[in-house]
Design a protein around this motif. Structure first.
Motif, PDB file in Angstrom:
ATOM      1  N   SER A  19       0.831  -1.202   0.000  1.00 18.41           N
ATOM      2  CA  SER A  19       0.000   0.000   0.000  1.00 18.41           C
ATOM      3  C   SER A  19       0.865   1.251   0.000  1.00 18.41           C
ATOM      4  O   SER A  19       1.948   1.288   0.568  1.00 18.41           O
ATOM      5  N   PRO A  21       0.499   5.915  -0.399  1.00 15.81           N
ATOM      6  CA  PRO A  21      -0.452   7.007  -0.143  1.00 15.81           C
ATOM      7  C   PRO A  21      -1.365   7.290  -1.336  1.00 15.81           C
ATOM      8  O   PRO A  21      -0.945   7.229  -2.485  1.00 15.81           O
ATOM      9  N   CYS A  22      -2.581   7.633  -0.999  1.00 11.25           N
ATOM     10  CA  CYS A  22      -3.569   8.024  -2.009  1.00 11.25           C
ATOM     11  C   CYS A  22      -3.112   9.329  -2.665  1.00 11.25           C
ATOM     12  O   CYS A  22      -2.532  10.204  -2.011  1.00 11.25           O
ATOM     13  N   CYS A  25      -5.766  12.184  -0.863  1.00  7.60           N
ATOM     14  CA  CYS A  25      -5.808  12.417   0.586  1.00  7.60           C
ATOM     15  C   CYS A  25      -4.577  11.913   1.332  1.00  7.60           C
ATOM     16  O   CYS A  25      -4.462  12.124   2.535  1.00  7.60           O
ATOM     17  N   PHE A  26      -3.664  11.247   0.666  1.00  5.05           N
ATOM     18  CA  PHE A  26      -2.397  10.765   1.225  1.00  5.05           C
ATOM     19  C   PHE A  26      -2.547   9.708   2.321  1.00  5.05           C
ATOM     20  O   PHE A  26      -1.621   9.470   3.066  1.00  5.05           O
ATOM     21  N   ARG A  27      -3.709   9.074   2.427  1.00  6.85           N
ATOM     22  CA  ARG A  27      -3.869   7.941   3.346  1.00  6.85           C
ATOM     23  C   ARG A  27      -3.414   6.674   2.630  1.00  6.85           C
ATOM     24  O   ARG A  27      -3.546   6.574   1.410  1.00  6.85           O
ATOM     25  N   PRO A  28      -2.906   5.677   3.364  1.00 13.03           N
ATOM     26  CA  PRO A  28      -2.478   4.433   2.703  1.00 13.03           C
ATOM     27  C   PRO A  28      -3.649   3.764   1.987  1.00 13.03           C
ATOM     28  O   PRO A  28      -4.748   3.673   2.530  1.00 13.03           O
ATOM     29  N   SER A  29      -3.388   3.313   0.774  1.00 16.64           N
ATOM     30  CA  SER A  29      -4.438   2.696  -0.042  1.00 16.64           C
ATOM     31  C   SER A  29      -3.882   1.488  -0.786  1.00 16.64           C
ATOM     32  O   SER A  29      -2.727   1.476  -1.201  1.00 16.64           O
ATOM     33  N   CYS A  45      -7.877   6.024  -3.054  1.00  8.01           N
ATOM     34  CA  CYS A  45      -8.830   5.411  -2.126  1.00  8.01           C
ATOM     35  C   CYS A  45     -10.088   5.007  -2.896  1.00  8.01           C
ATOM     36  O   CYS A  45     -10.529   5.738  -3.786  1.00  8.01           O
TER      37      CYS A  45
END
Length: 184
Positions: A19, A21-22, A25-29, A45
């Protein structure tokens, strides 16, 4: 410069360990959108894929037909389960009646057990078929919004230019030669 790639991205999943970053939004995806020619990809995401301002889904007739087929198989499986449960209830009622007739009970028990085992095997086979149908990979296709697609193309061009510049720097013929004559 001509178009580098088309605006058709395929949605794929990667392992949790891979995974990243998105893009938004930079969240793990673990979801990735990749072009069909595999020139461009980025992590996104799954929630952003539903945003109409980001991308629109390309409806694939074959995928829709497969989805309907899977739904029909699930309904059929439910019907078979209900029929099996009804048969089990009937058999239990028969067993109660058969308890009264102990002489016939031994032979009928063997037949009932055989029938139950045959029913269980049939149900297990149906479950296996339904699970295989559900596990079949179905990748969705998306078209990015015009602004996002132009941004992806610009990033691709910048990467190509940087790559070309690095190749030029590695080539000694691209530098000017040292002057050979006496200075005047």
């Amino acid at each position: 410069m001509a178009l580098s790639f088309q605006n058709v991205y395929i949605h794929r999943k990667v392992a949790e360990a891979s995974s990243k970053p998105c893009m938004i939004c930079f969240r793990p995806s673990t979801s990735v959108l990749i072009t069909s020619c595999q020139k461009d990809f980025f992590y996104i995401c799954p929630s952003h894929l539903n945003d109409r301002g980001f991308a629109t889904a390309v409806i694939d007739e074959a995928a829709e037909a497969e989805k309907r087929k899977n739904e029909e198989m699930a309904k059929e499986l439910e019907k078979l389960k209900q029929e099996f449960e009804e048969k089990q209830k009937r058999k239990e009622e028969k067993k109660k009646d058969k308890d009264k007739d102990k002489d016939k009970k031994g032979k009928e028990k063997d037949k009932v057990k055989e029938e139950e085992e045959a029913e269980k095997v049939k149900i297990e086979a149906e479950k296996a078929k339904a699970e295989k149908a559900v596990e079949a990979p179905s990748f969705s296709e998306y078209n990015l919004h015009r602004n996002f697609f132009n941004g992806r193309q610009q990033k691709y061009r910048e990467k190509q230019i940087a790559k070309r510049n690095m190749e030029r720097l590695k080539d000694p013929m691209s530098f000017p030669a040292v002057p050979r004559g006496d200075p005047v």
